[in-house]
Enzyme design. Structure first.
Site, mmCIF file in Angstrom:
data_model
loop_
_atom_site.group_PDB
_atom_site.id
_atom_site.type_symbol
_atom_site.label_atom_id
_atom_site.label_comp_id
_atom_site.label_asym_id
_atom_site.label_seq_id
_atom_site.Cartn_x
_atom_site.Cartn_y
_atom_site.Cartn_z
ATOM 1 N N CYS A 124 0.837 -1.201 0.000
ATOM 2 C CA CYS A 124 0.000 0.000 0.000
ATOM 3 C C CYS A 124 0.878 1.260 0.000
ATOM 4 C CB CYS A 124 -0.928 -0.026 1.214
ATOM 5 S SG CYS A 124 -2.095 1.343 1.277
ATOM 6 N N CYS A 125 1.906 1.277 0.860
ATOM 7 C CA CYS A 125 2.826 2.428 0.891
ATOM 8 C C CYS A 125 3.539 2.579 -0.445
ATOM 9 C CB CYS A 125 3.874 2.266 1.996
ATOM 10 S SG CYS A 125 3.318 2.756 3.642
ATOM 11 N N CYS A 207 -1.075 8.221 7.755
ATOM 12 C CA CYS A 207 -2.410 7.937 7.227
ATOM 13 C C CYS A 207 -3.330 7.468 8.354
ATOM 14 C CB CYS A 207 -2.329 6.842 6.172
ATOM 15 S SG CYS A 207 -1.420 7.328 4.699
ATOM 16 N N CYS A 210 -3.384 3.761 9.633
ATOM 17 C CA CYS A 210 -2.115 3.212 10.152
ATOM 18 C C CYS A 210 -1.546 4.021 11.304
ATOM 19 C CB CYS A 210 -1.091 3.139 9.026
ATOM 20 S SG CYS A 210 -1.638 2.131 7.649
ATOM 21 N N CYS A 239 7.771 4.121 6.045
ATOM 22 C CA CYS A 239 6.960 3.856 4.854
ATOM 23 C C CYS A 239 7.829 3.554 3.636
ATOM 24 C CB CYS A 239 6.019 5.003 4.556
ATOM 25 S SG CYS A 239 6.809 6.593 4.653
HETATM 26 S S1 SF4 Z 1 0.608 4.548 5.746
HETATM 27 FE FE1 SF4 Z 1 -1.003 2.960 5.634
HETATM 28 S S2 SF4 Z 1 -2.689 3.798 4.382
HETATM 29 FE FE2 SF4 Z 1 -0.862 5.130 4.132
HETATM 30 S S3 SF4 Z 1 0.063 4.399 2.280
HETATM 31 FE FE3 SF4 Z 1 1.100 3.315 3.965
HETATM 32 S S4 SF4 Z 1 -0.076 1.403 4.353
HETATM 33 FE FE4 SF4 Z 1 -1.306 2.764 2.997
#
Ligand code: SF4
Length: 245
Positions: A124-125, A207, A210, A239
């Site tokens: 996701c990151c 985010c 998280c 991240c």
């Molecule tokens: S911090 Fe969490 S929601 Fe944001 S990009 Fe990374 S995994 Fe995705």
């Protein structure tokens, strides 16, 4: 005025040693003169607020050619973070550009399933932060960050000026040697806006899915790690933006 020179990784490393005793303001002034395109990236944390204020004071609106402010807009930041962006823009007379992923949250859910952050936060990151940053920095010569040595073990060796191999740009960390206390003292002294979530127990704010108040996971130890409260269900603490690949 002479055109800024092209910087090689070795030249950046050599200059780095000479900047280690300089003040953050002097580092920023030097960077703006040395590089043609300088971009401050911020997640609107306290260090980013301080740097934005320093840069805005140094460069009047008519003198900001080549200076960009940006944040990675994952689409799932806290409302308080988006509100802080607006407050800073109004107070400092800057525009903070949103750098977005190529795919929307809905498209991500269609391809990878709902709530990817719960199952595969690295992926996701990568989609929502790492790749957009990489694309954006292709158009820059220097990247200014709020990274500080006291934030975590992985940041202990941070220098004021580094060569970022991953993005092939100079990385400028003007507050590398500052402490958390120095940052907050600066914010108090200049009465700068900051994210109200810090007053509700969040030392580091990323985010929404998280980020938790640090006390939820760290007991009374949240002061020990300024990035506590991020990805509490996982081993992850970064991240990937500030890690060499
Ligand atoms: S911090 Fe969490 S929601 Fe944001 S990009 Fe990374 S995994 Fe995705």
């Amino acid at each position: 005025m002479n055109a800024p020179r092209r910087w090689t990784p070795d030249a950046v490393r050599a200059r780095s040693r000479r900047l280690e005793e300089s003040s953050p303001q002097a580092v920023l002034r030097w960077a703006r003169g040395a590089f043609e395109r300088v971009a401050q990236g911020t997640g609107f944390g306290p260090s980013g607020v301080v740097i934005m204020h320093m840069l805005a004071r140094q460069a009047a609106p008519g003198e900001r050619d080549g200076l960009t402010f940006f944040f990675l807009d994952t689409g799932v930041l806290f409302e308080e973070t988006y509100a802080l962006r607006e407050r800073l823009e109004a107070r400092l007379g800057v525009h903070v550009r949103a750098v977005e992923p190529r795919i929307s949250l809905q498209e991500q859910a269609n391809v990878c399933g709902e709530a990817l952050w719960d199952r595969a936060p690295d992926q996701c990151c990568h989609i929502r932060k790492v790749r957009p940053l990489k694309r954006f920095l292709r158009g820059q010569d220097a990247w200014v960050t709020g990274v500080r040595r006291d934030q975590s073990e992985t940041r202990r060796e941070t220098k004021r000026l580094e060569w970022d191999e991953t993005h092939a740009v100079a990385k400028v960390n003007p507050l590398a040697a500052w402490t958390r206390e120095q940052v907050w003292a600066y914010i108090d002294r200049h009465d700068l806006p900051y994210n109200p979530l810090h007053d509700r127990g969040y030392p580091s704010i990323g985010c929404r899915p998280c980020t938790e108040p640090a006390a939820a996971a760290a007991g009374d130890d949240e002061e020990e790690n300024a990035r506590a409260g991020r990805w509490n269900e996982h081993e992850k603490t970064e991240c990937g933006l500030h890690l060499a690949e």
